[in-house]
Design a protein around this motif. Structure first.
Motif, PDB file in Angstrom:
ATOM      1  N   SER A   9       0.831  -1.210   0.000  1.00  0.00           N
ATOM      2  CA  SER A   9       0.000   0.000   0.000  1.00  0.00           C
ATOM      3  C   SER A   9       0.862   1.255   0.000  1.00  0.00           C
ATOM      4  O   SER A   9       0.562   2.234  -0.704  1.00  0.00           O
ATOM      5  N   ARG A  10       1.945   1.242   0.752  1.00  0.00           N
ATOM      6  CA  ARG A  10       2.854   2.394   0.753  1.00  0.00           C
ATOM      7  C   ARG A  10       3.538   2.564  -0.605  1.00  0.00           C
ATOM      8  O   ARG A  10       3.730   3.687  -1.078  1.00  0.00           O
ATOM      9  N   ALA A  43      -9.967   0.352  -0.345  1.00  0.00           N
ATOM     10  CA  ALA A  43     -10.269   1.397   0.636  1.00  0.00           C
ATOM     11  C   ALA A  43      -9.007   2.176   1.013  1.00  0.00           C
ATOM     12  O   ALA A  43      -9.040   3.419   1.120  1.00  0.00           O
ATOM     13  N   ARG A  44      -7.893   1.465   1.206  1.00  0.00           N
ATOM     14  CA  ARG A  44      -6.644   2.149   1.557  1.00  0.00           C
ATOM     15  C   ARG A  44      -6.159   3.010   0.396  1.00  0.00           C
ATOM     16  O   ARG A  44      -5.651   4.128   0.602  1.00  0.00           O
ATOM     17  N   ALA A  86     -14.832  -2.569   0.774  1.00  0.00           N
ATOM     18  CA  ALA A  86     -14.239  -1.236   0.659  1.00  0.00           C
ATOM     19  C   ALA A  86     -15.252  -0.158   0.997  1.00  0.00           C
ATOM     20  O   ALA A  86     -14.926   0.836   1.663  1.00  0.00           O
ATOM     21  N   SER A  87     -16.497  -0.351   0.563  1.00  0.00           N
ATOM     22  CA  SER A  87     -17.518   0.651   0.841  1.00  0.00           C
ATOM     23  C   SER A  87     -17.806   0.756   2.333  1.00  0.00           C
ATOM     24  O   SER A  87     -17.999   1.860   2.874  1.00  0.00           O
ATOM     25  N   VAL A 143      -9.590   8.077   8.204  1.00  0.00           N
ATOM     26  CA  VAL A 143      -8.354   8.514   8.851  1.00  0.00           C
ATOM     27  C   VAL A 143      -7.622   7.328   9.456  1.00  0.00           C
ATOM     28  O   VAL A 143      -6.394   7.278   9.476  1.00  0.00           O
ATOM     29  N   ARG A 144      -8.376   6.344   9.933  1.00  0.00           N
ATOM     30  CA  ARG A 144      -7.786   5.194  10.591  1.00  0.00           C
ATOM     31  C   ARG A 144      -7.388   4.093   9.612  1.00  0.00           C
ATOM     32  O   ARG A 144      -6.912   3.037  10.039  1.00  0.00           O
ATOM     33  N   LEU A 145      -7.577   4.275   8.323  1.00  0.00           N
ATOM     34  CA  LEU A 145      -7.219   3.247   7.360  1.00  0.00           C
ATOM     35  C   LEU A 145      -5.722   3.080   7.200  1.00  0.00           C
ATOM     36  O   LEU A 145      -5.280   2.151   6.519  1.00  0.00           O
ATOM     37  N   ASP A 146      -4.932   3.960   7.800  1.00  0.00           N
ATOM     38  CA  ASP A 146      -3.481   3.773   7.743  1.00  0.00           C
ATOM     39  C   ASP A 146      -3.071   2.495   8.449  1.00  0.00           C
ATOM     40  O   ASP A 146      -2.014   1.929   8.144  1.00  0.00           O
ATOM     41  N   ASN A 147      -3.888   2.023   9.397  1.00  0.00           N
ATOM     42  CA  ASN A 147      -3.584   0.792  10.121  1.00  0.00           C
ATOM     43  C   ASN A 147      -4.527  -0.339   9.728  1.00  0.00           C
ATOM     44  O   ASN A 147      -4.811  -1.223  10.530  1.00  0.00           O
ATOM     45  N   VAL A 148      -4.999  -0.302   8.484  1.00  0.00           N
ATOM     46  CA  VAL A 148      -5.941  -1.319   8.045  1.00  0.00           C
ATOM     47  C   VAL A 148      -5.291  -2.695   8.014  1.00  0.00           C
ATOM     48  O   VAL A 148      -5.960  -3.725   8.168  1.00  0.00           O
ATOM     49  N   TRP A 149      -3.975  -2.752   7.842  1.00  0.00           N
ATOM     50  CA  TRP A 149      -3.259  -4.021   7.837  1.00  0.00           C
ATOM     51  C   TRP A 149      -2.608  -4.325   9.186  1.00  0.00           C
ATOM     52  O   TRP A 149      -1.847  -5.271   9.294  1.00  0.00           O
TER      53      TRP A 149
END
Length: 471
Positions: A225-226, A271-272, A303-304, A314-320
């Motif tokens: 993702s990054r 989503a990410r 994703a929806s 905002v919290r999707l940075d830690n989705v993994w």
């Protein structure tokens, strides 16, 4: 007089070889034969000897042959001139064109041409072109055998990289992505991609990276993702990203065979990507009411849901989740302690192995060894020691705990044995027994066993006690 001429004529006709083809030729050509010549020949022949007659006949025959050859050549010339005159009525038969054709003449030798020189007089050996021709400057041809590269000025060399097809692209991209999972440097990936001519297939790099991460760990998906976020706008455009995820949605029936959770994971990727502005917000709206595949519909729904939750974008940075190397040390120590406590209760080695692998901190496995020894020192009875020996032996054989990690874990206990003895009075004896048991099971080396600190020196009492040792 007439009678004499007739007699001479008959005599000349009866003479062998005297009135020959030469005289007939001259009669046909000139219309008559000179009487004086005939009389002279007859007179002379009557007075000649046989040898002189034979010599004279040979001369006459040779002369007749020469005349015959000359007349035949003259007839061919006349035919050529008559043909040219018939083609050109106004031509002059006495002009130079009517003469015989020279061997060195450049005119057509077939007699069918217009009488003009070949190539307008510009051809032939030693001829540089027609008279008055002006040559212009021509660009040098690199294929010319006389081409001199050094005399053409500054030469610019350019490296031409061939365009990769789909098979070659997969062979080149897979090692780059796998190596990126090890070092996590997005700039190095950009540098490697610039050296490749991806052509119209460059969007497939994103789909290949996502496919490889689906088969890997959660940290690999976070790194992917990054990577997509860093490549967007530099190497890949928004349309390339959308095209790559569209391809992934179509390939979900095949991806689910290797990764059953592929629809949910792909939905988290989408989503990410939207949260990182890799994909536009309207990406999901494009598929509403147009998806027939159940797996693709599940991914889009996932994703929806993630995007519609309050403040979830905002919290999707830690989705993994948080990667092992990025977690704080206290959290890792707590997780390993919990892992060991669950193992003492359940005795499930496979679950303990799964939990240890999920932490993704192979460089921190010495902490597990340290916690194992401390639990053995603080426990009562031998059951905990036997279970921990079995756990260390299993991890040692599987390669989860290396020799260096094992040595570091035991050495940390050796260095802190004095502090541990404050809470556990018999820590030295328990440690010696546990180290000896590990050595018998080939978990530690002889050198590590010998490095185990022995029990402290026995302290004697004062002189009045009779030399007894205090218990």
């Amino acid at each position: 007089m007439a009678t004499e001429v007739e007699t001479w004529t008959n005599a000349a006709a009866q003479h062998d070889g005297v009135f020959c083809a030469f005289d007939q030729e001259r009669v046909e050509e000139d219309g008559f034969v000179g009487d004086e010549d005939l009389l002279n020949d007859i007179e002379v022949n009557e007075n000649w000897t046989p040898q002189e007659k034979a010599l004279h006949e040979a001369r006459l025959k040779a002369k007749a042959k020469r005349r015959l050859r000359k007349s035949s050549s003259r007839d061919s010339t006349r035919e050529t001139l008559s043909g040219s005159i018939s083609e050109e009525p106004g031509a002059d038969p006495h002009s130079p064109k009517g003469k015989g054709i020279s061997a060195n003449d450049r005119k057509s030798r077939t007699g069918k041409g217009r009488g003009l020189p070949k190539k307008g007089g510009a051809g032939g050996k030693g001829v540089w072109g027609a008279a008055g021709m002006v040559y212009e400057m021509e660009e040098p041809d690199a294929k010319d055998p006389n081409y001199d590269e050094s005399s053409q000025g500054d030469t610019i060399y350019a490296t031409v990289v061939p365009e990769l097809d789909e098979q070659e692209l997969e062979k080149m991209v897979n090692p780059i992505v796998q190596e990126y999972f090890e070092h996590g440097d997005t700039k190095e990936v950009q540098m490697l991609l610039k050296e490749l001519n991806l052509g119209p297939h460059k969007y497939e790099f994103s789909s290949m990276a996502v496919s490889l991460s689906l088969e890997g760990k959660a940290s690999h998906r976070e790194l992917t993702s990054r990577l997509l976020s860093d490549l967007c706008g530099k190497m890949l455009s928004d349309s390339d990203m959308a095209r790559a995820f569209d391809k992934m949605l179509k390939e979900l029936p095949d991806l689910i065979l290797d990764t059953p959770e592929a629809p949910q994971m792909l939905g988290q990727f989408i989503a990410r990507a939207i949260a990182d502005h890799v994909l536009p917000m309207s990406f999901l709206n494009h598929y509403k009411g147009k998806v027939d595949c159940d797996y693709a519909r599940a991914a889009l729904d996932r994703a929806s849901v993630l995007l519609s939750m309050k403040r979830e974008i905002v919290r999707l940075d830690n989705v993994w989740g948080v990667g092992g190397g990025q977690r704080p040390v206290r959290h890792l120590v707590k997780e390993m302690n919990l892992l060991l406590q669950e193992y003492l209760v359940s005795g499930d080695l496979s679950e303990a192995e799964h939990c240890l692998r999920d932490l993704e901190v192979p460089h921190f496995h010495h902490e597990l060894v340290y916690e194992v020894v401390v639990i053995v020192l603080e426990s009562k009875g031998t059951k905990a020691a036997q279970m921990m020996v079995k756990l260390l032996q299993t991890f040692w054989k599987m390669g989860l705990i290396t020799l260096d990690q094992m040595n570091r874990g035991f050495q940390r206990v050796y260095d802190e044995i004095l502090e541990l003895s404050v809470d556990v009075p018999h820590a030295n004896a328990i440690l010696e027994a546990f180290v000896e048991l590990c050595f018998k099971e080939s978990i530690i080396t002889k050198h590590l066993r010998d490095a185990c600190p022995s029990r402290g020196r026995k302290r004697f009492v004062s002189e009045g006690d009779g030399g007894l040792v205090k218990s």
